[in-house]
Design a protein around this motif. Sequence first.
Motif: not given
Length: 121
Positions: A19-27, A79-82
């Motif tokens: 499972r990949l995760s992607c954390a994003a900054s910003g509002r 956002v995730y990628l399973q």
Amino acid sequence: QVQLVESGGGLVQTGGSLRLSCAASGRTFSSYIMGWFRQAPGKEREFVAAIHYNGRDTYYANSVKGRFTISRDNAKNTVYLQMNSLKPEDTAVYYCAADRVSMVVSTVDYWGQGTQVTVSS
């Protein structure tokens, strides 16, 4: 400006899952289409999956359809990628992407630094 940080890559055997995760900054995360691309050695970067702002509309490359699932949590800016039933040909660096309009590799607004996924046979 949006910064994307991927995590979750690694080494897995054929048939395994990651499972990949992607954390994003910003509002303004919820105003971006989010996607995943991958690039294998000697090959061009290719589209893997994308998810609309609403989190309901999703799109997949034929090569991963039925095995990969993209999802997003706008409250967590993530956002995730399973990835299930992994194959050696899934081996690549996986990149998170964000764009306000579409997921075209040549026009994506923001890229993450990439995370390596290696599937052993």
